[in-house]
Design an enzyme around this catalytic site. Structure first.
Site, PDB file in Angstrom:
ATOM      1  N   CYS B 434       6.695   7.128  49.715  1.00 53.36           N
ATOM      2  CA  CYS B 434       6.495   6.825  48.866  1.00 53.36           C
ATOM      3  C   CYS B 434       6.508   5.602  48.023  1.00 53.36           C
ATOM      4  CB  CYS B 434       7.865   6.003  49.166  1.00 53.36           C
ATOM      5  SG  CYS B 434       7.288   4.424  50.919  1.00 53.36           S
ATOM      6  N   HIS B 478      10.615   1.000  52.175  1.00 48.94           N
ATOM      7  CA  HIS B 478      11.009   2.105  50.708  1.00 48.94           C
ATOM      8  C   HIS B 478      10.246   1.700  49.825  1.00 48.94           C
ATOM      9  CE1 HIS B 478      11.334   5.435  49.175  1.00 48.94           C
ATOM     10  NE2 HIS B 478      12.780   5.235  47.901  1.00 48.94           N
ATOM     11  N   ASP B 494      13.069   5.571  41.151  1.00 46.09           N
ATOM     12  CA  ASP B 494      12.114   6.485  42.163  1.00 46.09           C
ATOM     13  C   ASP B 494      11.884   7.476  41.831  1.00 46.09           C
ATOM     14  OD1 ASP B 494      11.755   5.988  44.258  1.00 46.09           O
ATOM     15  OD2 ASP B 494      14.048   5.781  45.669  1.00 46.09           O
TER      16      ASP B 494
END
Lengths: 333, 693
Positions: B434, B478, B494
């Protein structure tokens, strides 16, 4: 001067309070040989440790609150609850117990005598202490689950000081059982008579001592352990071994004892007036010793306490009668 | 003592002098040693190794004394040890901090005191210090597992004290006896404990206390590609959430914690390195105006585990009412005190409400700023994109398509990057997790002139069916991006979803879990065995239990208490509370009273026996009482003498009773006797009524 007066006043006040308490106690817990413990005669109060424990719980609560920590608070609540449960356990450890004391206790002055108390219980009880008021010695008892059915009991020690027939005040029965947070106690008057004889003082059987033992004899005075004995009797269990006729035993005639003429033919009078001391208590002490000696030697003797006479005999009852007379003797009579 | 003729049945008890010297029986002594071992094992995690060594040595010494190998030390030796220990503590107090120094001191006193038990008071002190040590262990850990251990520890501690009052002369070798006794005391104390816990007023802290200092865990305020890898290794619980309504879909569970707006070419960091106090002071000067909220809120309770940080976790746009929590301009939440113990808070989130519809120039510039000379390739790519598309959203789509279509991969073990170069990641290695994606994406956006920032937090969570809640673990950490679009405000993008859609749809795939488990070295962590179905089920059951504990016991606070009391007893008032407490305590006392009384043996007597006992009590009322030593006949004679009116009937009653009691009778023989007994009893009762006292 002023201070001394104040002190005196204070003392008087204190003893007044004490007296008031005693009167109240006598009313609340009357004297009786058999006592059952219940909420009427039991008192309960936190011990020093109990108070320290409470303080500790408060500190924990503050800690928990300051940290806003529920677990620590939970612990402090738990300890408070425990305190309350222990209070009840402490009470029930004594409540329901029945105590039966002996009616009288016999012993010598300046000696440790014991008051036997029988304990009747329907459950196990722990760490019960017994002591007489103002006595430095205590005794600890417990009734175990296994011993419930059978009788158990305690001997409560009492260090005697003076002779006489008196009651010794109350017995404190107490227990800090469970966790020592509470002391549950009572003061019981068992209505028990203490018959305390004078402390025996050894008196050597010298010529001086013999002056005390006027022997009413027609003929000549005999040495007490003279060789010419009057007759031989078969040995009875308990007779002093010094009187066994060893020669006869060696010859195979069996165990015989020598009965001295003096114990048979003459009557010995032990007289208080003849004791070798000017102090009346000391005189009584010597006499107490002699009485026992005579009893042990199975000799007949009479007692003369300034005119109060006890006729010669050598039974155990006679012995106790003589000793009792010594215990209660007062000069006035 | 020739005249002291004792009753043979009476056994002679030991005679002691007052005050008694402390002589612990060996049962108590060994129990004490065991309780100390348990107490120390609970606080062990907080103690330094040299203190632990010292404690171990002292305990060994003590057990050697108990076993009879050594003598007790003279107090001079103990004094020297105490002084040396205190000097060592004073030296290390700088690094330990106030709280831990106190705990060390307590533990040190606890172990030394055992070697010097002279009076009864010493013993009592020792017990209290032990309990205090247990309490201080609770500052650091409040989980259900730990609390259960503590209950056991307290049981042992109480049983030490309990055993002190047992078995003075009877050497009952059985250790279970004091344990059982203490357990009974504990159980009887529990109801009142619960009532006090529920109703006793909760107070605000009286004064500031030293907080537990520990290494901060969880997200940090700076992040570089590769950083979150450390977190992903860990399976520790971060927080748990239970929704009361409108549970969002899994792919909407983006728990925001930190907003990172500064980029220095290597790492992303918070707005500036200001301390929490500065942030709070600044907030008071410039209160923020939130957008009017839209739509219905999603309400949920978060129970956060200690992180020793200030950041909280919530879904945007979050509203809280608790006084110690503040809402920051970047829509994150912050506590005034670091989270040093489990903390619970309730959030209402308006998921539809936009963030910052208008952006002032300063903010805009901050979210566009990029250092010169870094990642030239990405910058060039951004400029090409900007030339191609005018629409911001088209550029975003284009970048996401790029990530989706080119051979990017999602992995927890990415190849290392030289100097945290995003160019290297985006154009060469193309493997990362991430942070790599969020960093590159945000960089691209800024280079293309779209205000963008990196947001870190947690994504998703494990749903627990038994407790209806989500558990969020460290490996759920995250990072994602937020871009500012005119008319929409900050919008979450995202980029990880583009490369690994299942990560944001269902959480970790089993392949990822295997990667994660391989990184995790803690073999005792049940998380590592989630592929074993029954073990996983067991783990979830345990976790649900721990959750309820945390929620109802650890999370019980002033507000909950008020709610609960209002619900049960109507409007709250102080006198009501007092009455409830008084009643509760009274009823518990009564209960304890009754349970203690029922300990007595109450045999179920047959009627004939009951009749005789009734007769006895009737006679006792008239002043004639039977003493235990008296035989039946003797007593009957006594009754005949003092109460001649009932003498004859009582004598007959007594005789039949004796026969029934002591003779082995067949049923036929018994019948007439019983009839007679009944008849005598009736006669006796009639007669005794006529007697006046």
């Amino acid at each position: 001067m002023m201070v001394a007066q104040k002190m005196k006043k204070k003392q008087a006040q204190f003893s007044f309070l004490q007296q008031g308490f005693n009167t109240w106690l006598n009313k609340r817990i009357p004297a009786s040989a058999q006592q059952q413990l219940n909420s009427r005669n039991l008192f309960i109060f936190p011990t020093r440790f109990g108070f320290a424990y409470l303080l500790f719980v408060i500190v924990l609560f503050l800690l928990g609150t300051n940290y806003q920590n529920n677990l620590i608070m939970l612990l402090s609540y738990f300890l408070v609850s425990l305190f309350i449960s222990v209070m009840l356990h402490s009470f029930f450890n004594l409540s329901g117990l029945t105590l039966i004391a002996k009616k009288e206790v016999k012993g010598f002055a300046e000696d440790r005598v014991f008051l036997p108390i029988k304990l009747l219980s329907d459950k196990a009880r722990f760490a019960i202490t017994f002591n007489f008021e103002k006595q430095k010695v205590i005794t600890v008892a417990e009734i175990l689950p296994s011993a419930m059915a059978t009788d158990s009991g305690v001997l409560v020690p009492y260090d005697t000081v003076k002779r006489g027939v008196y009651s010794t005040g109350r017995v404190k029965v107490a227990s800090e059982y469970a966790l020592g947070l509470f002391t549950c106690w009572t003061k019981l008057d068992f209505d028990c008579q203490f018959i305390i004889y004078p402390k025996p003082l050894a008196l050597k059987l010298t010529a001086q001592a013999h002056e005390g033992q006027e022997q009413e004899q027609q003929g000549h005075a005999l040495e007490q352990h003279g060789d010419d004995f009057y007759q031989l009797k078969t040995y009875q269990k308990g007779e002093p071994l010094t009187q066994v006729a060893w020669k006869q035993l060696a010859k195979g005639q069996g165990m015989l004892t020598k009965s001295y003429q003096s114990t048979q033919g003459s009557e010995t009078w032990l007289k208080l007036a003849n004791m070798p001391s000017s102090d009346i208590e000391k005189k009584l002490a010597y006499l107490c010793y002699l009485i026992q000696q005579y009893y042990h030697n199975d000799q007949r003797f009479g007692l003369d306490l300034y005119g109060t006479l006890i006729e010669p005999d050598h039974s155990k009852a006679h012995l106790e009668q003589c000793l009792y007379a010594l215990a209660v003797f007062s000069k006035v009579s | 003592m020739i005249f002291n003729t004792h009753n043979k049945a009476i056994k002679v008890n030991e005679v002691k002098t007052i005050p008694p010297s402390l002589a612990l029986n060996s049962t108590t002594h060994w129990l004490l040693l065991v309780s100390q071992l348990i107490n120390f094992s609970l606080i062990m995690a907080q103690l330094t190794s040299w203190m632990l060594a010292l404690i171990a040595l002292c305990l060994l010494w003590q057990s050697a004394i108990l076993a009879g190998l050594f003598k007790r030390p003279v107090s001079g030796v103990l004094f020297i040890i105490a002084i040396l220990g205190c000097i060592a503590l004073a030296i290390s107090s700088q690094t330990l901090g106030l709280l831990l120094t106190m705990v060390h001191l307590l533990a040190f006193a606890y172990v030394l005191k055992t070697l010097e038990l002279k009076k009864r008071g010493d013993f009592y002190q020792l017990i209290l210090i032990g309990l205090f040590l247990n309490a201080s262990a609770m500052i650091f850990d409040q989980s259900l597992a730990f609390a259960s251990l503590l209950i056991f520890a307290i049981l042992v501690n109480v049983s030490v004290l309990f055993s002190f009052f047992l078995l003075h002369e009877n050497n009952l070798q059985d250790y279970s006896f004091p344990l059982k006794g203490a357990a009974k005391l504990l159980l009887q104390s529990i109801p009142l404990t619960i009532i006090l816990f529920i109703v006793f007023p909760r107070l605000a802290p009286f004064w500031q206390v030293p907080l537990a200092k520990s290494a901060k865990t969880g997200l940090s305020e700076q992040i570089a590609p590769g950083d979150i890898a450390q977190l992903i290794k860990s399976s520790d619980l971060v927080f748990r959430v239970s929704f009361s309504n409108n549970t969002p879909a899994f792919n909407q569970l983006y728990w925001r914690a930190l907003v990172l707006e500064n980029y220095d070419g290597k790492q992303w960091s918070r707005l500036s390195e200001r301390s929490v106090e500065d942030v709070l002071a600044n907030l008071e000067l410039n209160p923020i105006n939130y957008q009017a909220t839209q739509g219905e809120s999603t309400v949920y309770q978060v129970i956060a585990e200690p992180s020793y940080q200030h950041w909280l976790y919530a879904l945007p746009v979050a509203q809280v009412t608790q006084a110690q929590i503040v809402m920051l301009p970047d829509y994150t939440l912050l506590t005034k005190q670091p989270i040093t113990q489990t903390m619970s808070y309730t959030v209402g989130s308006y998921l539809q409400t936009p963030m910052d519809l208008s952006l002032n120039e300063g903010k805009k510039a901050r979210n566009l700023a990029l250092p010169e000379q870094v990642n030239p390739k990405l910058r060039a790519k951004a400029q090409t994109l900007r030339a191609q598309y005018h629409n911001d959203e088209a550029i975003i789509q284009q970048v996401l398509n790029d990530i989706r279509q080119k051979s990017f991969s999602y992995t927890l073990k990415p190849p290392p990057l030289i100097n945290n170069s995003l160019d290297q990641f985006y154009f060469e290695t193309r493997a990362g997790f991430c942070v790599h994606y969020a960093s590159s994406f945000t960089f691209l956006m800024r280079a293309a002139g779209i205000p963008a920032r990196v947001v870190t937090g947690y994504m998703g969570g494990e749903y627990n069916r038994n407790g209806n809640y989500y558990s969020i673990y460290q490996y759920d950490a995250h990072a994602w991006s937020e871009v500012w679009l005119a008319g929409k405000g900050w919008v979450r993008v995202d980029p990880t979803a583009a490369v690994s859609p299942e990560r944001v749809e269902q959480g970790f795939s089993s392949a990822l879990f295997q990667q994660q488990a391989a990184l995790n070295t803690d073999i005792f962590n049940l998380q590592n065995y989630r592929h074993i179905a029954w073990l996983n089920f067991f783990r979830q059951q345990l976790d649900a239990l721990d959750y309820q504990w945390t929620r109802w016991v650890i999370g019980y606070n002033n507000k909950r208490q008020l709610d609960l009391l209002n619900r049960w007893f109507g409007h709250f008032s102080l006198w009501k509370l007092a009455t409830i407490m008084a009643l509760a305590i009274a009823s518990i006392l009564l209960w304890l009273w009754l349970t203690n009384r029922s300990q007595k043996i109450k045999p179920n007597y047959p009627l004939w026996q009951k009749n005789y006992l009734t007769a006895l009590s009737l006679l006792a009322d008239k002043g004639v009482q039977k003493v235990p030593q008296q035989s039946f006949d003797e007593f009957a004679e006594q009754v005949m003498k003092y109460l001649p009116k009932v003498g004859v009937s009582f004598k007959k009653l007594s005789q039949t009773y004796k026969k029934l009691h002591y003779q082995a009778l067949s049923a036929e023989e018994k019948q007439p006797l019983l009839a007679k007994h009944r008849q005598y009893f009736k006669q006796f009762k009639r007669q005794i009524k006529t007697i006046k006292k």
